[in-house]
Motif scaffolding. Structure first.
Motif, PDB file in Angstrom:
ATOM      1  N   MET A   1       5.633  10.920  27.579  1.00 31.24           N
ATOM      2  CA  MET A   1       6.385  10.368  28.902  1.00 31.24           C
ATOM      3  C   MET A   1       7.794  10.101  28.899  1.00 31.24           C
ATOM      4  O   MET A   1       8.518   9.923  29.656  1.00 31.24           O
ATOM      5  N   GLU A   2       8.051   9.593  27.521  1.00 27.72           N
ATOM      6  CA  GLU A   2       9.359   8.853  27.202  1.00 27.72           C
ATOM      7  C   GLU A   2      10.439   9.856  27.153  1.00 27.72           C
ATOM      8  O   GLU A   2      11.461   9.746  27.807  1.00 27.72           O
ATOM      9  N   CYS A   3       9.983  11.094  26.224  1.00 30.27           N
ATOM     10  CA  CYS A   3      11.113  12.051  25.925  1.00 30.27           C
ATOM     11  C   CYS A   3      10.917  13.333  26.213  1.00 30.27           C
ATOM     12  O   CYS A   3      11.543  14.374  25.900  1.00 30.27           O
ATOM     13  N   GLN A   4       9.531  13.587  26.856  1.00 28.03           N
ATOM     14  CA  GLN A   4       9.206  14.942  27.212  1.00 28.03           C
ATOM     15  C   GLN A   4       8.804  15.948  26.074  1.00 28.03           C
ATOM     16  O   GLN A   4       8.636  17.114  26.343  1.00 28.03           O
ATOM     17  N   ALA A   5       8.889  15.239  24.805  1.00 28.44           N
ATOM     18  CA  ALA A   5       8.599  16.449  23.709  1.00 28.44           C
ATOM     19  C   ALA A   5       7.208  16.738  23.839  1.00 28.44           C
ATOM     20  O   ALA A   5       6.154  16.014  24.395  1.00 28.44           O
ATOM     21  N   SER A   6       6.840  18.080  23.422  1.00 35.00           N
ATOM     22  CA  SER A   6       5.282  18.264  23.501  1.00 35.00           C
ATOM     23  C   SER A   6       4.617  17.823  22.374  1.00 35.00           C
ATOM     24  O   SER A   6       5.166  17.852  21.204  1.00 35.00           O
TER      25      SER A   6
ATOM     26  N   GLY B   1       4.121  17.418  16.919  1.00 36.84           N
ATOM     27  CA  GLY B   1       5.241  16.665  17.155  1.00 36.84           C
ATOM     28  C   GLY B   1       5.111  15.133  17.009  1.00 36.84           C
ATOM     29  O   GLY B   1       5.573  14.302  17.845  1.00 36.84           O
ATOM     30  N   THR B   2       3.867  14.570  16.152  1.00 34.46           N
ATOM     31  CA  THR B   2       3.648  13.419  16.018  1.00 34.46           C
ATOM     32  C   THR B   2       3.808  13.084  14.550  1.00 34.46           C
ATOM     33  O   THR B   2       3.829  13.544  13.676  1.00 34.46           O
ATOM     34  N   VAL B   3       3.826  11.383  14.535  1.00 36.83           N
ATOM     35  CA  VAL B   3       3.898  11.086  12.917  1.00 36.83           C
ATOM     36  C   VAL B   3       3.014   9.776  13.093  1.00 36.83           C
ATOM     37  O   VAL B   3       2.872   8.998  14.272  1.00 36.83           O
ATOM     38  N   LEU B   4       2.492   9.588  11.748  1.00 41.79           N
ATOM     39  CA  LEU B   4       1.391   8.372  11.718  1.00 41.79           C
ATOM     40  C   LEU B   4       2.332   6.879  11.641  1.00 41.79           C
ATOM     41  O   LEU B   4       3.403   6.893  11.206  1.00 41.79           O
ATOM     42  N   ILE B   5       1.571   5.941  12.420  1.00 41.57           N
ATOM     43  CA  ILE B   5       2.238   4.566  12.172  1.00 41.57           C
ATOM     44  C   ILE B   5       1.723   3.999  11.180  1.00 41.57           C
ATOM     45  O   ILE B   5       0.658   3.329  11.002  1.00 41.57           O
ATOM     46  N   PRO B   6       2.387   3.725   9.798  1.00 38.45           N
ATOM     47  CA  PRO B   6       2.142   3.175   8.708  1.00 38.45           C
ATOM     48  C   PRO B   6       1.476   1.744   8.837  1.00 38.45           C
ATOM     49  O   PRO B   6       0.251   1.845   8.159  1.00 38.45           O
ATOM     50  N   GLU B   7       1.667   1.052   9.643  1.00 36.24           N
ATOM     51  CA  GLU B   7       1.004  -0.432   9.808  1.00 36.24           C
ATOM     52  C   GLU B   7      -0.224  -0.376  10.508  1.00 36.24           C
ATOM     53  O   GLU B   7      -1.013  -1.458  10.643  1.00 36.24           O
ATOM     54  N   ARG B   8      -0.763   0.874  11.100  1.00 38.47           N
ATOM     55  CA  ARG B   8      -1.799   0.971  11.924  1.00 38.47           C
ATOM     56  C   ARG B   8      -2.942   2.073  11.245  1.00 38.47           C
ATOM     57  O   ARG B   8      -3.568   2.720  11.995  1.00 38.47           O
ATOM     58  N   LEU B   9      -2.980   2.219   9.912  1.00 38.73           N
ATOM     59  CA  LEU B   9      -3.738   3.172   9.383  1.00 38.73           C
ATOM     60  C   LEU B   9      -4.982   2.573   8.855  1.00 38.73           C
ATOM     61  O   LEU B   9      -5.462   3.122   7.713  1.00 38.73           O
TER      62      LEU B   9
ATOM     63  N   GLU C   1       7.171  11.969  17.486  1.00 33.00           N
ATOM     64  CA  GLU C   1       8.108  12.167  16.280  1.00 33.00           C
ATOM     65  C   GLU C   1       9.445  12.177  16.794  1.00 33.00           C
ATOM     66  O   GLU C   1      10.238  11.772  16.224  1.00 33.00           O
ATOM     67  N   ARG C   2       9.816  12.540  18.161  1.00 28.56           N
ATOM     68  CA  ARG C   2      11.124  12.456  18.555  1.00 28.56           C
ATOM     69  C   ARG C   2      11.397  10.985  18.809  1.00 28.56           C
ATOM     70  O   ARG C   2      12.830  10.714  18.429  1.00 28.56           O
ATOM     71  N   CYS C   3      10.895  10.169  19.561  1.00 30.03           N
ATOM     72  CA  CYS C   3      11.431   8.922  20.215  1.00 30.03           C
ATOM     73  C   CYS C   3      10.708   7.719  19.387  1.00 30.03           C
ATOM     74  O   CYS C   3      11.053   6.480  19.572  1.00 30.03           O
ATOM     75  N   GLY C   4       9.393   7.953  18.712  1.00 31.24           N
ATOM     76  CA  GLY C   4       8.916   6.712  18.079  1.00 31.24           C
ATOM     77  C   GLY C   4       7.933   5.934  19.127  1.00 31.24           C
ATOM     78  O   GLY C   4       7.531   4.927  18.683  1.00 31.24           O
ATOM     79  N   VAL C   5       7.805   6.602  20.243  1.00 33.39           N
ATOM     80  CA  VAL C   5       6.788   5.722  21.092  1.00 33.39           C
ATOM     81  C   VAL C   5       5.307   5.849  20.595  1.00 33.39           C
ATOM     82  O   VAL C   5       5.071   7.267  20.425  1.00 33.39           O
TER      83      VAL C   5
END
Length: 349
Positions: A7-12, A95-103, A121-125
């Motif tokens: 929703m923030e950056c329109q990345a797939s 296009g996603t990355v894991l959030i280290p403190e929520r694993l 991955e693009r905007c970090g949201v």
């Protein structure tokens, strides 16, 4: 078909996926091993109920608010997370990355206890929660507040003939002799609907696989009574009209709608279509003409089916979760069954 974007950056954030019904085992906890993905590749489902943190105990929720959310019996906790999460298989995420403190998780993986654990991955949201811990069906739940669905092409709804022609092999017993989790979940949910349909009267369950998976449970919960018994039967597309009072019917795998008999003369109990087809084939019936059948006199050389390591038991958690969401559970005789099976002690996810 659709792709979900940030929703923030329109990345797939996903591959192209088409919508299917949420599986009946979506909230099941099963065994103590790593389970496969909840959904097949190329699909997504919508969970209408709230999901994830924060969680509120029954003492804060109360009967009135719970009823407004479609829960009619006391439960320990309910989610105050967003309703309408988009559920996909982990392999469909892009296009996603894991959030280290929520694993965090319970045992061998992630269970989402700390909230969304995948970020764009693009905007970090934060955009989704990955679940892959033991005892849980692997899935990624996209936060509906953080993603947007972008239609890519129209998806055609399958006819019932097309659904039934696929004839998926849904094994009843898995290695090393365990009853299938999908079967125990399906029968746990069916048992809740069957109890409601019984109206407290005994139910005659036909012989065969239906009896193996349901008769002991329904007989134990509905002791013999002087009232006339209701009759359970299979009903569905292209099957002959039955003479039962209660019908086990298939649910369309795309729409989630249960098949309805003509005139609604029978009370229906929904089952996943692939499990319903297995029950039909056990009775030696074929709902649609079969193709490529073995010639008469020719025997298959497949390995014999596995034998289970104990009697079949519908999933108790799925049974109670389903029963708590049926308004009829408030009837005294059903609430007695719910409480007697530890309904209030069940943690619902």
């Amino acid at each position: 078909m659709s792709v979900f974007t940030c929703m923030e950056c329109q990345a797939s954030l996903t591959a192209e996926v088409s919508r299917v019904a949420l599986p009946v085992h979506a909230h099941q906890r099963f065994g103590h091993d790593l389970l496969p993905p909840l959904l097949p590749p190329g699909t997504y489902a919508i969970d209408p109920e709230p999901f994830g943190t924060p969680w509120r105990p029954w003492s804060q929720i109360g009967a009135a608010e719970a009823e407004s959310r479609g829960v009619y019996a006391p439960v320990p906790v309910l989610s105050d997370g967003p309703p309408g999460t988009i559920v996909i298989a982990p392999g469909e995420v892009r296009g996603t990355v894991l959030i280290p403190e929520r694993l965090d998780g319970y045992c061998l993986g992630l269970d989402g206890r700390d909230g969304p654990n995948l970020a764009c991955e693009r905007c970090g949201v934060p955009v989704a929660t990955r679940i892959d811990d033991c005892s849980l069906w692997q899935a990624v739940r996209l936060d509906p507040r953080a993603v947007r669905r972008v239609p890519t092409a129209g998806a055609r709804e399958l006819s019932w003939d097309e659904v039934l022609s696929e004839r998926p092999d849904k094994p009843l017993v898995e290695q090393p002799g365990y009853w299938s989790g999908e079967w125990t979940a399906a029968m746990g949910a069916a048992l809740a609907h069957l109890l409601v349909a019984s109206t407290g009267r005994p139910v005659n369950v036909p012989d065969g696989l239906i009896a193996e998976t349901l008769r002991t449970s329904i007989d134990g919960l509905l002791p013999p009574a002087p009232a006339p018994a209701r009759r359970l039967a299979l009903a569905g597309p292209d099957l002959p009209e039955g003479d039962g009072d209660i019908a086990l019917v298939p649910v369309h795998p795309q729409t989630g709608e249960a098949w309805r008999p003509r005139g609604d003369v029978m009370t229906v109990v929904p089952l996943p279509s692939d499990i319903w087809m297995r029950l039909v084939s056990d009775e030696g019936r074929t709902p649609v003409p079969a193709t490529r059948r073995m010639p008469d006199g020719v025997h298959r050389d497949d390995a014999p089916p596995m034998h289970p390591n104990g009697p079949f038991q519908p999933d108790r958690r799925v049974f109670l979760r389903t029963l708590a969401r049926l308004p009829e559970v408030r009837r005294p005789w059903l609430m007695k069954i719910y409480d007697g099976m530890g309904g209030f002690g069940l943690t619902l996810t």
